[in-house]
Design an enzyme around this catalytic site. Structure first.
Site, PDB file in Angstrom:
ATOM      1  CB  CYS A 125      -2.543 -18.010  21.327  1.00 55.43           C
ATOM      2  SG  CYS A 125      -2.778 -17.874  19.532  1.00 55.43           S
ATOM      3  CB  CYS A 128      -0.101 -15.457  16.776  1.00 55.81           C
ATOM      4  SG  CYS A 128      -1.902 -15.578  16.676  1.00 55.81           S
ATOM      5  CB  SER A 129      -0.105 -13.186  21.061  1.00 60.29           C
ATOM      6  OG  SER A 129      -0.283 -12.152  20.092  1.00 60.29           O
TER       7      SER A 129
END
Length: 232
Positions: A125, A128-129
């Site tokens: 990603c 972000c995550s």
């Protein structure tokens, strides 16, 4: 960073912690909220105020998500290895296939990408995550790191090599960028030597990292060091 304390601690727990090193742990409040943390907090408070859910219900949901492990995803991979018809349904719609196994994959669409001869997949990603937490648990720290997020799209083979995963030049590496609207998980290749194994035994071979795509399931009896993760 650690601090050695020269004073005694009397906690009444039946043991003496005097002169024991205590690792430094900053309070979370020492760092200012990021923009997204502040927005998340504000939205949560607004929804609670409007009565859409209670603070206790929010806490319970966060606790349930934090408690997730890679076990659900491993069950799905094992079933896909053992049942070609289920594999096709999983590749078509992960969330729907998960319900067949009484697994709640959440409302965000998840796409399974299949490793095969000539193709290796890895997920990231870059913003972000974003990550299928309900299926494979909390994302590891390295998945959220700037090094992994920035380098995986630019030099995936080099990043994979740092995890101990060498992909031959003739194998195509495909990088899939997860978003808030679409998550990915890797369906790895079934290891050789597992013919006749039941699904529980197969699931034991499936790790979080091979469902991210940075490692491969180990063949029976193989022993290799754990991955080091990407360099900064």
């Amino acid at each position: 960073m650690s601090h050695d304390h020269d004073h005694d601690h009397e906690h009444g727990h039946g043991h003496d912690n005097a002169h024991q090193p205590h690792p430094f742990q900053p309070d979370l409040e020492e760092a200012p909220l990021t923009h997204y943390q502040a927005m998340t907090q504000a939205v949560a408070e607004l929804l609670i105020e409007k009565g859409l859910f209670s603070a206790d219900e929010l806490r319970a949901m966060v606790e349930a998500i934090d408690a997730k492990s890679p076990a659900a995803g491993a069950r799905m991979v094992a079933r896909a290895w053992a049942d070609p018809a289920f594999k096709e349904r999983m590749l078509a719609d992960v969330n729907k296939a998960a319900r067949e196994l009484d697994i709640d994959a959440g409302g965000i669409p998840i796409r399974a990408v299949e490793n095969a001869e000539g193709v290796h997949n890895v997920i990231v990603c870059t913003l972000c995550s974003c990550y299928p937490r309900l299926l494979i648990g909390l994302p590891p720290d390295w998945y959220k790191s700037r090094a992994y997020r920035s380098r995986t799209v630019r030099e995936p083979r080099k990043v994979l090599a740092e995890f101990g995963t060498t992909i031959p030049d003739e194998v195509e590496v495909r990088v899939h960028d997860s978003t808030a609207d679409l998550r990915y998980m890797v369906l790895p290749v079934r290891p050789a030597g597992t013919e006749g194994w039941d699904e529980a035994a197969l699931a034991d071979l499936v790790t979080r990292d091979c469902m991210i795509g940075v490692t491969l399931p180990k063949s029976p009896g193989s022993k290799t060091p754990g991955p080091k993760g990407p360099a900064a």
